[in-house]
Scaffold this active site. Structure first.
Site, PDB file in Angstrom:
ATOM      1  N   ASP A  61       1.212  -1.226   0.117  1.00 47.68           N
ATOM      2  CA  ASP A  61       0.200  -0.474  -0.162  1.00 47.68           C
ATOM      3  C   ASP A  61       0.658   1.456   0.158  1.00 47.68           C
ATOM      4  O   ASP A  61       1.991   1.797   1.095  1.00 47.68           O
ATOM      5  CB  ASP A  61      -1.026  -0.275   1.270  1.00 47.68           C
ATOM      6  CG  ASP A  61      -2.073   1.290   1.181  1.00 47.68           C
ATOM      7  OD1 ASP A  61      -2.807   1.152   0.420  1.00 47.68           O
ATOM      8  OD2 ASP A  61      -1.476   1.686   2.130  1.00 47.68           O
ATOM      9  N   TYR A  66       3.458   9.738  -0.830  1.00 54.62           N
ATOM     10  CA  TYR A  66       4.431   9.091   0.217  1.00 54.62           C
ATOM     11  C   TYR A  66       5.317   9.064  -0.459  1.00 54.62           C
ATOM     12  O   TYR A  66       6.434   9.127   0.338  1.00 54.62           O
ATOM     13  CB  TYR A  66       4.140   7.757   0.609  1.00 54.62           C
ATOM     14  CG  TYR A  66       2.787   7.575   1.176  1.00 54.62           C
ATOM     15  CD1 TYR A  66       2.040   8.451   1.457  1.00 54.62           C
ATOM     16  CD2 TYR A  66       2.283   5.993   1.311  1.00 54.62           C
ATOM     17  CE1 TYR A  66       0.440   7.820   2.610  1.00 54.62           C
ATOM     18  CE2 TYR A  66       1.324   5.763   2.172  1.00 54.62           C
ATOM     19  CZ  TYR A  66      -0.097   6.566   2.443  1.00 54.62           C
ATOM     20  OH  TYR A  66      -1.057   6.003   2.446  1.00 54.62           O
ATOM     21  N   LYS A  91      -2.953   5.368  -4.517  1.00 57.00           N
ATOM     22  CA  LYS A  91      -3.662   7.041  -3.855  1.00 57.00           C
ATOM     23  C   LYS A  91      -3.950   7.830  -4.780  1.00 57.00           C
ATOM     24  O   LYS A  91      -2.679   9.004  -4.677  1.00 57.00           O
ATOM     25  CB  LYS A  91      -3.555   7.268  -2.373  1.00 57.00           C
ATOM     26  CG  LYS A  91      -3.625   5.982  -1.580  1.00 57.00           C
ATOM     27  CD  LYS A  91      -4.153   6.361   0.088  1.00 57.00           C
ATOM     28  CE  LYS A  91      -3.220   4.741   0.734  1.00 57.00           C
ATOM     29  NZ  LYS A  91      -2.263   4.509   0.806  1.00 57.00           N
ATOM     30  N   HIS A 124      -7.841   9.723  -1.868  1.00 53.30           N
ATOM     31  CA  HIS A 124      -6.293   9.373  -1.037  1.00 53.30           C
ATOM     32  C   HIS A 124      -7.801  10.214   0.363  1.00 53.30           C
ATOM     33  O   HIS A 124      -8.103   9.976   1.755  1.00 53.30           O
ATOM     34  CB  HIS A 124      -5.337  10.084  -0.411  1.00 53.30           C
ATOM     35  CG  HIS A 124      -4.253   9.866   0.494  1.00 53.30           C
ATOM     36  ND1 HIS A 124      -3.244   9.911   0.208  1.00 53.30           N
ATOM     37  CD2 HIS A 124      -4.910   9.127   1.173  1.00 53.30           C
ATOM     38  CE1 HIS A 124      -2.518   9.361   1.463  1.00 53.30           C
ATOM     39  NE2 HIS A 124      -3.931   9.014   1.640  1.00 53.30           N
ATOM     40  N   ILE A 244      -2.678  -3.073   6.829  1.00 60.95           N
ATOM     41  CA  ILE A 244      -1.902  -2.646   5.913  1.00 60.95           C
ATOM     42  C   ILE A 244      -0.727  -2.773   6.996  1.00 60.95           C
ATOM     43  O   ILE A 244      -0.328  -0.996   6.912  1.00 60.95           O
ATOM     44  CB  ILE A 244      -2.009  -1.736   5.015  1.00 60.95           C
ATOM     45  CG1 ILE A 244      -3.100  -0.728   5.846  1.00 60.95           C
ATOM     46  CG2 ILE A 244      -2.452  -2.424   3.615  1.00 60.95           C
ATOM     47  CD1 ILE A 244      -3.158   0.278   4.268  1.00 60.95           C
ATOM     48  N   LYS A 246       2.779  -0.794   8.934  1.00 59.45           N
ATOM     49  CA  LYS A 246       3.973  -0.633   8.161  1.00 59.45           C
ATOM     50  C   LYS A 246       5.145  -0.769   9.075  1.00 59.45           C
ATOM     51  O   LYS A 246       5.204  -0.610  10.629  1.00 59.45           O
ATOM     52  CB  LYS A 246       3.798   0.943   8.047  1.00 59.45           C
ATOM     53  CG  LYS A 246       5.608   2.179   7.898  1.00 59.45           C
ATOM     54  CD  LYS A 246       5.501   2.264   8.744  1.00 59.45           C
ATOM     55  CE  LYS A 246       7.155   3.058   9.041  1.00 59.45           C
ATOM     56  NZ  LYS A 246       7.502   3.520   9.931  1.00 59.45           N
ATOM     57  N   SER A 247       5.984  -1.491   9.048  1.00 56.34           N
ATOM     58  CA  SER A 247       7.732  -1.042   9.565  1.00 56.34           C
ATOM     59  C   SER A 247       8.482  -1.328   8.428  1.00 56.34           C
ATOM     60  O   SER A 247       8.310  -1.497   7.551  1.00 56.34           O
ATOM     61  CB  SER A 247       7.808  -2.616  10.654  1.00 56.34           C
ATOM     62  OG  SER A 247       8.353  -2.125  10.975  1.00 56.34           O
ATOM     63  N   ASN A 256       4.581  -9.137  11.682  1.00 58.99           N
ATOM     64  CA  ASN A 256       3.089  -9.062  11.004  1.00 58.99           C
ATOM     65  C   ASN A 256       2.472  -9.881  10.097  1.00 58.99           C
ATOM     66  O   ASN A 256       1.078  -9.875  10.171  1.00 58.99           O
ATOM     67  CB  ASN A 256       3.591  -7.622  10.616  1.00 58.99           C
ATOM     68  CG  ASN A 256       4.253  -6.355  12.016  1.00 58.99           C
ATOM     69  OD1 ASN A 256       3.325  -6.467  13.241  1.00 58.99           O
ATOM     70  ND2 ASN A 256       4.799  -5.439  11.472  1.00 58.99           N
TER      71      ASN A 256
HETATM   72  P1  NDP Z   1       0.614   1.629  12.266  1.00 60.45           P
HETATM   73  O1  NDP Z   1       0.152   1.131  13.389  1.00 60.45           O
HETATM   74  O2  NDP Z   1       0.931   0.480  10.770  1.00 60.45           O
HETATM   75  O3  NDP Z   1       2.474   1.523  13.069  1.00 60.45           O
HETATM   76  C1  NDP Z   1       2.995   2.160  12.335  1.00 60.45           C
HETATM   77  C2  NDP Z   1       3.995   2.385  13.379  1.00 60.45           C
HETATM   78  O4  NDP Z   1       4.284   0.859  14.348  1.00 60.45           O
HETATM   79  C3  NDP Z   1       5.483   2.317  13.456  1.00 60.45           C
HETATM   80  O5  NDP Z   1       6.099   3.208  14.317  1.00 60.45           O
HETATM   81  C4  NDP Z   1       6.364   1.277  13.598  1.00 60.45           C
HETATM   82  O6  NDP Z   1       8.081   1.136  14.149  1.00 60.45           O
HETATM   83  C5  NDP Z   1       5.223   0.357  14.809  1.00 60.45           C
HETATM   84  N1  NDP Z   1       5.673  -0.585  14.278  1.00 60.45           N
HETATM   85  C6  NDP Z   1       5.510  -1.969  13.218  1.00 60.45           C
HETATM   86  N2  NDP Z   1       5.225  -3.272  13.556  1.00 60.45           N
HETATM   87  C7  NDP Z   1       5.710  -3.104  14.860  1.00 60.45           C
HETATM   88  C8  NDP Z   1       6.117  -4.140  15.727  1.00 60.45           C
HETATM   89  N3  NDP Z   1       5.690  -5.541  14.913  1.00 60.45           N
HETATM   90  N4  NDP Z   1       5.972  -4.255  17.334  1.00 60.45           N
HETATM   91  C9  NDP Z   1       6.158  -3.173  17.461  1.00 60.45           C
HETATM   92  N5  NDP Z   1       6.143  -1.240  16.332  1.00 60.45           N
HETATM   93  C10 NDP Z   1       5.404  -2.315  15.274  1.00 60.45           C
HETATM   94  O7  NDP Z   1       0.672   2.709  11.740  1.00 60.45           O
HETATM   95  P2  NDP Z   1       0.829   3.758   9.818  1.00 60.45           P
HETATM   96  O8  NDP Z   1       0.137   5.626  10.255  1.00 60.45           O
HETATM   97  O9  NDP Z   1       2.628   3.503   9.226  1.00 60.45           O
HETATM   98  O10 NDP Z   1      -0.440   3.124   8.962  1.00 60.45           O
HETATM   99  C11 NDP Z   1       0.041   1.753   8.527  1.00 60.45           C
HETATM  100  C12 NDP Z   1      -0.737   2.598   7.203  1.00 60.45           C
HETATM  101  O11 NDP Z   1      -1.538   2.455   6.686  1.00 60.45           O
HETATM  102  C13 NDP Z   1       0.671   3.619   6.009  1.00 60.45           C
HETATM  103  O12 NDP Z   1       1.807   2.451   5.973  1.00 60.45           O
HETATM  104  C14 NDP Z   1       0.210   3.746   5.023  1.00 60.45           C
HETATM  105  O13 NDP Z   1       0.196   3.055   4.003  1.00 60.45           O
HETATM  106  C15 NDP Z   1      -1.606   3.631   5.779  1.00 60.45           C
HETATM  107  N6  NDP Z   1      -2.704   4.664   6.108  1.00 60.45           N
HETATM  108  C16 NDP Z   1      -3.092   5.105   5.295  1.00 60.45           C
HETATM  109  C17 NDP Z   1      -3.466   6.877   5.846  1.00 60.45           C
HETATM  110  C18 NDP Z   1      -4.164   6.634   4.352  1.00 60.45           C
HETATM  111  O14 NDP Z   1      -5.420   8.454   4.692  1.00 60.45           O
HETATM  112  N7  NDP Z   1      -5.524   6.745   3.408  1.00 60.45           N
HETATM  113  C19 NDP Z   1      -3.238   7.552   6.292  1.00 60.45           C
HETATM  114  C20 NDP Z   1      -2.174   6.682   7.515  1.00 60.45           C
HETATM  115  C21 NDP Z   1      -1.439   5.500   7.047  1.00 60.45           C
HETATM  116  P3  NDP Z   1       8.853   0.484  13.321  1.00 60.45           P
HETATM  117  O15 NDP Z   1       8.691   1.317  11.339  1.00 60.45           O
HETATM  118  O16 NDP Z   1      10.170   1.221  13.072  1.00 60.45           O
HETATM  119  O17 NDP Z   1       8.934  -0.919  13.438  1.00 60.45           O
END
Ligand code: NDP
Length: 294
Positions: A61, A66, A91, A124, A244, A246-247, A256
């Site tokens: 995604d 981005y 998006k 978006h 979806i 993100k890490s 995940n």
């Molecule tokens: P998430 O809820 O996916 O959280 C991401 C955070 O959690 C990061 O800081 C990551 O750190 C941490 N993390 C991930 N996996 C783990 C794990 N197993 N253990 C501990 N910490 C973890 O948030 P996002 O806001 O990034 O949302 C995910 C996706 O949703 C985005 O990447 C995007 O594709 C989409 N999105 C869409 C939006 C929209 O308007 N349509 C708006 C926001 C997001 P680290 O990277 O350091 O592991």
């Protein structure tokens, strides 16, 4: 782990994992777990996406906003995976809303990803101040009806905006991608979307990491031998949400997607459903829209 050049080592355990699918209202299937790449820097996104593809992700995604579609495209080509085994979402950014601009923006996203066709293209944000989402949707419908994209959907739409859209639409969106996690469950939008045949895609499914510390999450993690992230993602899957997470970290990317077997008990699901409503971690769709200008 990521170094200064954006290098990411592969995870220690690189077993390929199964990934359940959801059938969308147009018959297309989407892997229920995807990798989100919001806030993954352009210099790092190729390696991060390659890691994800190597451990079994088949759904990525991204978004024009981005600024990392090109790196995702590089990773897809480098993987050598057949195109029909991958599901790629991008998006429409706010600054490209409107009929002509949206048609052009779709082509530009395909070009940056170096794909002939995306699997899913989303509006978006509503961007209610500009009020161009109906025209934008009509552009997406045209692209879809010309078979240039496999599916079209929306993001950040409320129930009333969905209903307004459907009064004018020929094509029902396949998904509504919304902020959704245990402390922000958005039950009304979820039930309106699902009632209209629109699948719910949970963004920020871990609450950007904040929900990992919630009491029921840590308790269930301890008692079930899962990590907190696996507890939350399993809760989403059992509710039928597409997720979806993100890490940027290889071990977490693998963690995940390692959760398809062994459901949470009804009691655990009830405890997670009962989490006190918190604050959204992202922008409010009712007001957000002024950023993401080209
Ligand atoms: P998430 O809820 O996916 O959280 C991401 C955070 O959690 C990061 O800081 C990551 O750190 C941490 N993390 C991930 N996996 C783990 C794990 N197993 N253990 C501990 N910490 C973890 O948030 P996002 O806001 O990034 O949302 C995910 C996706 O949703 C985005 O990447 C995007 O594709 C989409 N999105 C869409 C939006 C929209 O308007 N349509 C708006 C926001 C997001 P680290 O990277 O350091 O592991």
């Amino acid at each position: 782990m990521a170094g200064p050049s954006g290098h990411v080592d592969p995870p220690r355990d690189s077993a390929v994992r199964p990934n359940p699918t959801v059938r969308l209202n147009n018959g297309v299937t989407i892997p229920q777990i995807g990798l989100g790449v919001f806030q993954v820097p352009a210099a790092e996104v190729q390696r991060v996406t390659e890691v994800a593809l190597s451990v079994g992700y088949r759904h990525i995604d991204t978004a024009a906003a981005y600024n990392n579609e090109q790196g995702v495209g590089h990773a897809i080509r480098a993987s050598g995976l057949p195109r029909d085994q991958l599901f790629v979402t991008s998006k429409l950014r706010n600054g490209d809303q409107g009929h002509q601009a949206a048609c052009r923006a779709y082509t530009e996203s395909c070009d940056r990803l170096r794909l002939d066709q995306l699997d899913l293209y989303l509006i978006h944000w509503l961007n209610p101040v500009a009020d161009l989402y109906i025209q934008s949707w009509q552009a997406l419908e045209r692209i879809y009806l010309q078979n240039e994209v496999r599916s079209i959907g929306v993001s950040n739409f409320t129930g009333s905006h969905l209903r307004r859209l459907l009064e004018r639409a020929d094509v029902v969106p396949v998904v509504n991608q919304i902020e959704l996690h245990p402390s922000f469950q958005q039950r009304s939008i979820v039930s309106t979307s699902q009632g209209l045949g629109i699948a719910v895609e949970a963004y920020s499914p871990l609450g950007q990491g904040q929900d990992l510390r919630l009491q029921p999450v840590t308790r269930i993690a301890r008692s079930s031998g899962r990590t907190p992230a696996q507890v939350i993602l399993r809760w989403h899957l059992q509710h039928g949400h597409i997720v979806i997470p993100k890490s940027r970290k290889p071990d977490r990317i693998a963690e995940n997607i390692s959760l398809v077997n062994d459901p949470l008990s009804e009691d655990d699901m009830r405890d997670l459903d009962g989490v006190q409503a918190g604050m959204r971690v992202g922008n409010d769709p009712a007001t957000f829209g002024l950023s993401q200008i080209r």
